[in-house]
Write a protein that holds these residues in place. Structure first.
Motif: not given
Length: 251
Positions: A173-186
């Motif tokens: 979940l921690i690893a995926f959170r970083g991916t989610l934040l980047a994608q949402i920011k995009q």
């Protein structure tokens, strides 16, 4: 149309025609019917000629998946367009209902994109962990995350403390959170990092599991007994999901 004539056409047109034929075979006969030999026969060319456009059957299927996701994305975007842009809950519901409607209308395409046993071919490797990750670059993933981001930005969710997140899942979940934040920011959505804590990421995982599970059971007819009309079950599941995070009254 002969192979010589086809060579004179723009490459993109021929590639599109091949994918369209592959998709027709998929819809009419299922994934196993999508072979280079069958496509070549339908197009009136030799199977080896197809290798000028696609490296393999798997390469062709990945491109067909991309086409399907684009079409699904367009359909969901139209659904969202009928919802007030400030209604984040309504947008999420529109995506969920649209996904179900599309899946029921396109069972073979749903199976290829969301239930293929070798779907890892459509994944990428996370260089930091070496794990295979399914990217959210397809249109459905982008739209789903966009609406989730808007929901998080517009509402304070009722969630349990992070300590309730299973310890065994925390690393993923921690690893995926970083991916989610980047994608949402995009997507142009400003979301503070604390708004996407482990409880929220865990919720998103559970949300997808329940949404996908309900839709897959209905598409494949795998309910444990005959359900004449599954729609009320689907709607009650959505209501329960919103109730769990304190947003049932916002629907």
């Amino acid at each position: 149309m002969t192979e010589t004539t086809r060579r004179d056409r723009p490459r993109a047109d021929t590639e599109r025609e091949i994918r369209q034929q592959a998709r027709r075979l998929l819809v009419e006969q299922g994934r196993e019917a999508v072979t280079l030999r069958a496509i070549a026969r339908e197009l009136g060319i030799t199977a080896p000629a197809l290798y000028r456009y696609y490296d393999s059957r798997e390469d062709l299927l990945r491109r067909v998946i991309d086409d399907i996701c684009v079409d699904l994305g367009a359909e969901l975007t139209a659904d969202i367009g009928q919802i007030d842009e400030h209604d984040a809950v309504g947008g999420v519901l529109a995506v969920c209902r649209g996904f179900r409607r599309w899946a029921l209308a396109h069972p073979q395409e749903f199976t290829l994109v969301f239930a293929s046993p070798d779907d890892s071919a459509h994944c990428v490797v996370d260089d930091s962990t070496g794990k295979m990750l399914r990217p959210a670059k397809d249109q459905f993933g982008r739209i789903f995350l966009n609406m989730a981001g808007k929901l998080l930005a517009a509402h304070e969710l009722l969630l349990p403390d992070e300590e309730h997140v299973p310890e065994e899942l925390r690393g993923d979940l921690i690893a995926f959170r970083g991916t989610l934040l980047a994608q949402i920011k995009q997507e142009g959505i400003e979301l503070p990092e604390q708004a996407l804590n482990l409880s929220v990421v865990y919720l998103m995982l559970q949300f997808w599991v329940r949404l996908y599970g309900q839709v897959a059971l209905e598409v494949f007819g795998r309910f444990p007994f005959a359900v004449t009309n599954p729609e009320p079950l689907f709607e009650s599941m959505l209501t329960q999901l919103l109730d769990d995070i304190g947003l049932a009254d916002a629907a």
